[in-house]
Design an enzyme around this catalytic site. Structure first.
Site, PDB file in Angstrom:
ATOM      1  N   GLU A 127     -11.590   1.728  31.383  1.00 48.87           N
ATOM      2  CA  GLU A 127     -11.016   2.742  30.494  1.00 48.87           C
ATOM      3  C   GLU A 127     -10.557   3.965  31.285  1.00 48.87           C
ATOM      4  OE1 GLU A 127     -10.380   1.799  27.629  1.00 48.87           O
ATOM      5  OE2 GLU A 127     -11.654   0.017  27.642  1.00 48.87           O
ATOM      6  N   ASP A 147      -4.715  -6.170  26.958  1.00 45.47           N
ATOM      7  CA  ASP A 147      -3.651  -5.470  27.685  1.00 45.47           C
ATOM      8  C   ASP A 147      -2.528  -6.430  28.076  1.00 45.47           C
ATOM      9  OD1 ASP A 147      -5.151  -3.191  27.542  1.00 45.47           O
ATOM     10  OD2 ASP A 147      -6.158  -3.548  29.455  1.00 45.47           O
ATOM     11  N   THR A 204       3.231   0.319  -7.230  1.00 46.56           N
ATOM     12  CA  THR A 204       2.599   0.222  -8.553  1.00 46.56           C
ATOM     13  C   THR A 204       2.234   1.607  -9.077  1.00 46.56           C
ATOM     14  OG1 THR A 204       1.707  -1.933  -7.913  1.00 46.56           O
ATOM     15  CG2 THR A 204       0.737  -0.867  -9.834  1.00 46.56           C
ATOM     16  N   HIS A 215      -6.959   3.428  32.393  1.00 49.76           N
ATOM     17  CA  HIS A 215      -5.986   3.725  31.334  1.00 49.76           C
ATOM     18  C   HIS A 215      -5.808   5.241  31.181  1.00 49.76           C
ATOM     19  CE1 HIS A 215      -5.451  -0.345  30.053  1.00 49.76           C
ATOM     20  NE2 HIS A 215      -6.707  -0.509  29.660  1.00 49.76           N
ATOM     21  N   GLY A 263       0.776  -1.240   0.000  1.00 49.64           N
ATOM     22  CA  GLY A 263       0.000   0.000   0.000  1.00 49.64           C
ATOM     23  C   GLY A 263       0.797   1.275   0.000  1.00 49.64           C
ATOM     24  N   THR A 264       2.132   1.186  -0.169  1.00 54.86           N
ATOM     25  CA  THR A 264       2.946   2.402  -0.126  1.00 54.86           C
ATOM     26  C   THR A 264       3.061   3.094  -1.479  1.00 54.86           C
ATOM     27  OG1 THR A 264       4.890   0.964  -0.347  1.00 54.86           O
ATOM     28  CG2 THR A 264       4.300   1.696   1.863  1.00 54.86           C
TER      29      THR A 264
END
Length: 708
Positions: A486, A561, A270, A489, A266-267
Site C-alpha cells: 500500500e 491491480d 419511482t 501505491h 437507484g436514481t
C-alpha cells in the site's frame, strides 16, 4: 375528485383491487344452514327427543304395573330389513290414580272401567287423573320370537298395538348429504383465500392489478426529490397540464400520452413518479411490468385492457408502470418461435396507447433502466412521446440528496455533508440514503446522541469498500508485505501529477482486500485524459513494484491491480483510440455474432496480435516508470510502511508529511497497538504462496472513461 372519495366508491378500483377479505357473512350463513340441517336430522332421528329407551324386561314390568298411558295408542314400527321392530308409546314415571266422576281412586293394575254407552256412542275409558305427565318411550322387540308373549301381555292390560310403517327418506338423504357438505365447505373456506390471492378469484384472472395510490399517507412531493432538476422540470410540466390544460391548449399543444423515465438503478425514477402523484390532484394507478404476465394464456392482454378501462372511468389520470422492460422487450428476438404471451401483452399495450379506439386524459409513466431492449414501436411519438433521463447526481445533487435524507436522522453540528458528497462520486440516490442509514446504525451502536463526521466517513468507506475485518488473523509477515504494497501505491499517487488526491491508506482488511489505498477526485469527472490514464497505470503497478524492491519476490496480492490495469490498457487501445500503432479504430466483438453465442471478433488475427502487443507495451512502460520512482523514494517507502505497521491507517495529510519531512509530525490521535520493531532493509524469507488480493478495495472510482 379526491383519491379518498374515489376509493370509497362501491365500484371504484380502490375497492375492487383491495386484497381479498374473509367472507364472514357467507361463513355465518353457511354455518346457520349446517346447524339447521343437523338439528333437523337429530330431531328426525329422535336424537334430541326425550324418548326413553326400554329394554324388554323393563317394558314388561311397566305394562304389568299399569303405567302405560291408555290415551296414547302403542305403535309398532315395522321394518323391511330386520325382524327387530320398535314399539313406541307413552308411560307414567310413577303409578297414577284413576277415577271415574263418581268413584274414588283406583289402582292402574286393575282393568280400566268403561263408561256406559250413551246415544250410540262407543265405550270410553274413565277419566284419568295423574299426578305426573306421561313420557314417551320406545322398546325393541323381536316379533318372530315374542309374538305370543307380547299379545298376552298387552291383552292382560287391555292395550292395543297399532302397526305403522315409517319410511325415513329425508333422514337418510340428510345423513348422506350432510357429511359431504361439511367436507366440501371445509375445503372451500380453507383454500378460498389462497385461490383469490393467486388469481383474484377463479373468474378474475384478467383483472388489472393496478393499485390506486392513497394520498392521505406517505405523500411525496417534488420537495422530497433532489439531484435530478432537469427531470423534475420535465415531469412538472405534466402536473401543470393536468391542473390547467387550457394554458397549453391555447397554442394547440397536446399533452404527452406517455413519459418514459430512463436511468441507472437507484436514481429515483419511482420516487419521481410518486412525486407526480403527490403534486397532481388526479387518480394515480401504479403497477409493475411483471404483474401483467401470468401462467395463463391471454391474461396479460386482458389485464392491459382492464387497466385502461379503469383509467377511462377516472380520466384524467396517471398510470405508472414500473420496470416496463419486463413486458415491453423487442419483439421477434425470442429463440424458437411459437406463440409468445409477452408479445401479445405488448401488442395490447401498443393498441391501447395509440390505436383506433383511444381516448384523451390517460397519461402513462413508465420507468426502466434497460431502454435499449424496448420495442421501437413503444418508443415512437404518439405512445411514449417523451423520454426523461434520470442520471446519477453530480456533487451538488449528491449534497442535496444527503440533506433531504438527513431530515429523517439526527446529525451533529460538526457533520459536513458537502465533504461526504465530494467523496461519493458515482453514488446514486439509493446508495446515499443507505450511507446515512449505515451512519445512523454506527452511531446507535456507540450509544451516541447524534451522527458525527467520523460515522459518516466510516459509513462511506463501508458502503464503497466494505466493512473492516479486524478479526482476520494476519501474521506479522503478511502485515509487513501489505504495508509495503500500500505504501507503493500511496507514494506514486503523491508524486505523479495527473492523479486524484490521496484520501486514506490502511492495512486493516476491508471487504475482499487485505489493505486499501483510497483516492477520491476533487470534482466529478466525465472524461479521462490519456495522461491521467497512463498515471493510473503507473499507480496500479506500485504495489507489485514495492514488493519486488523490498522483498526481492512478489505475491499474488496484486491480482486486483493487474485486472484493473489490463482493463484500462485494453480500452485505451481498442475503444478510445489512444494507440499510435493502431489508430482511432474501435476493435470489438461482432454484436450479432455475440448474440448468437459465437463470440467472434470483427478484426483479423494479425490485428489481435498487434492489440496484445500494444496492451503489453503500455503496462510494461508503466511498470518501469513505477520502479524508477519507488527506487528514488526508497526511504519514504520504508517510512510509510513503518507508520502503517504502527498506526494501521493513515490519512492523505500524514502521507504528505512523510513525503515532505521523512517522518510523521502530527501522528494519528490513537494507536491501535504497540509499535512493532522496524523491519529489516531486506527480507530473505519468501512470501506464502496463497494470499488474498491486497489492493482490490483501493480501485479508484470512475477510471473507465467515455469518449469525448
Amino acid at each position: 375528485m379526491s383519491d379518498d372519495s374515489f376509493n370509497n366508491r362501491p365500484d371504484g378500483p380502490g375497492r375492487r383491487n383491495q386484497d381479498p377479505q374473509f367472507n364472514w357473512r357467507g361463513f355465518m350463513l353457511f354455518a346457520l344452514a349446517i346447524t339447521l340441517l343437523i338439528s333437523g336430522l337429530m330431531m328426525n332421528k329422535g336424537l334430541v327427543s326425550s324418548r326413553k329407551v326400554f329394554d324388554y324386561a323393563e317394558f314388561k314390568k311397566t305394562v304389568e304395573e299399569g303405567r302405560i298411558d291408555p290415551t296414547k295408542p302403542l305403535k309398532l314400527v315395522n321394518s323391511d330389513t330386520t325382524t327387530e321392530q320398535i314399539i313406541k308409546g307413552s308411560y307414567f314415571a310413577e303409578k297414577a290414580a284413576n277415577k271415574t266422576p263418581d268413584a274414588g281412586p283406583q289402582d292402574l293394575s286393575k282393568p280400566l272401567p268403561v263408561e256406559p254407552k250413551q246415544d250410540g256412542e262407543s265405550q270410553k275409558p274413565a277419566i284419568t287423573t295423574a299426578k305426573n305427565e306421561s313420557k314417551d318411550f320406545s322398546v325393541a322387540v323381536n316379533i318372530e320370537f315374542q309374538k305370543e308373549e307380547l299379545r298376552d301381555l298387552l291383552k292382560s292390560q287391555n292395550l292395543t298395538l297399532i302397526p305403522v310403517y315409517e319410511n325415513d327418506v329425508w333422514g337418510s338423504l340428510i345423513g348422506f348429504l350432510l357429511p359431504l357438505l361439511i367436507i366440501l365447505a371445509f375445503f372451500y373456506f380453507l383454500v378460498r383465500q389462497q385461490i383469490r390471492s393467486a388469481g383474484r378469484g377463479a373468474l378474475s384472472f384478467g383483472k388489472s392489478k393496478a393499485k390506486m395510490l392513497s394520498q392521505d399517507r406517505n405523500k411525496v412531493t417534488f420537495k422530497d426529490v433532489a439531484g435530478v432538476e432537469e427531470a423534475k422540470e420535465e415531469v412538472q410540466e405534466l402536473v401543470e397540464f393536468l391542473k390547467d390544460p387550457k394554458k397549453f391548449q391555447r397554442l394547440g399543444g397536446k399533452i404527452p400520452k406517455g413519459v418514459l423515465m430512463v436511468g441507472p438503478p437507484g436514481t429515483g425514477k419511482t420516487l419521481l413518479a410518486k412525486a407526480i402523484a403527490g403534486e397532481a390532484d388526479v387518480p394515480f394507478f401504479s403497477i409493475s411490468g411483471s404483474d401483467f404476465v401470468e401462467m395463463f394464456v391471454g391474461v396479460g392482454a386482458s389485464r392491459v385492457r382492464d387497466m385502461f378501462e379503469q383509467g377511462r372511468k377516472n380520466a384524467p389520470c396517471l398510470i405508472f408502470i414500473d420496470e416496463i422492460d419486463a413486458v415491453g422487450r423487442h419483439r421477434g428476438h425470442g429463440m424458437g418461435g411459437g406463440h409468445d404471451e409477452r408479445e401479445q401483452t405488448l401488442n395490447a399495450l401498443l393498441v391501447e396507447m395509440d390505436g383506433f379506439d383511444t381516448q384523451e386524459g390517460i397519461i402513462i409513466i413508465a420507468a426502466t433502466n434497460r431502454a435499449d431492449v424496448l420495442d421501437p414501436a413503444l418508443l415512437r411519438p404518439g405512445r411514449f412521446d417523451r423520454q426523461v433521463t434520470v442520471n446519477l447526481p453530480d456533487v451538488k445533487g449528491r449534497e442535496e440528496i444527503l440533506r433531504v435524507h438527513a431530515k429523517k436522522v439526527k446529525l451533529s453540528d460538526s457533520a459536513d455533508l458537502s465533504k461526504i458528497a465530494r467523496g461519493t462520486p458515482g453514488f446514486s440516490g439509493a446508495e446515499l440514503a443507505n450511507l446515512l442509514n449505515e451512519a445512523a446504525l454506527l452511531a446507535a451502536r456507540k450509544n451516541m446522541k447524534a451522527i458525527t463526521q467520523p460515522e459518516l466517513e466510516e459509513a462511506r468507506d463501508k458502503v464503497r469498500w466494505g466493512r473492516e475485518r479486524r478479526s482476520l488473523a494476519l501474521t506479522e509477515k503478511e502485515k509487513e508485505n501489505t504495508a509495503y504494497h500500500e505504501a507503493g501505491h500511496a507514494i506514486l499517487i503523491e508524486v505523479l501529477e495527473n492523479t486524484d488526491p490521496l484520501h486514506k491508506v490502511t492495512i486493516i482488511p476491508r471487504g475482499p482486500s487485505l489493505g486499501s489505498t483510497m483516492w477520491l477526485p476533487e470534482e466529478d469527472k466525465h472524461n479521462d485524459r490519456k495522461s491521467e490514464l497512463l498515471d493510473d497505470l503507473i499507480v496500479a503497478m506500485g504495489g507489485r513494484v514495492a514488493e519486488e524492491i523490498q522483498f526481492g519476490d512478489v505475491t499474488n496480492g496484486a491480482s486486483g491491480d493487474i485486472r484493473m490495469a489490463s482493463r484500462i490498457a485494453r480500452n485505451m487501445v481498442c475503444s478510445w483510440g489512444m494507440s499510435s500503432e493502431l489508430g482511432m479504430i474501435e476493435y470489438g466483438e461482432n454484436e450479432s455474432a455475440s448474440f448468437m453465442g459465437r463470440g467472434t471478433s470483427n478484426y483479423s488475427q494479425d490485428t489481435a496480435r498487434k492489440i496484445d502487443q500494444e496492451v503489453k507495451r503500455l503496462i510494461d512502460e508503466a511498470y518501469a516508470k513505477a520502479k524508477e520512482i519507488l527506487l528514488k523514494y526508497k526511504d519514504k517507502l520504508d517510512a510509510i510502511a513503518v507508520a502503517l505497521l504502527e498506526y494501521e491507517t493513515l490519512d492523505g495529510s500524514h502521507i504528505k508529511e512523510i513525503m515532505e519531512h521523512g517522518r510523521l509530525i502530527n501522528p494519528p490521535e490513537t494507536r491501535s497497538k504497540p509499535p512493532p520493531p522496524p523491519p529489516l532493509p531486506k527480507a530473505t524469507e519468501p512470501r506464502p504462496a496463497k494470499q488474498e488480493d491486497e489492493d482490490e478495495g483501493g480501485l479508484a472510482p470512475g477510471l473507465t472513461g467515455v469518449p469525448a
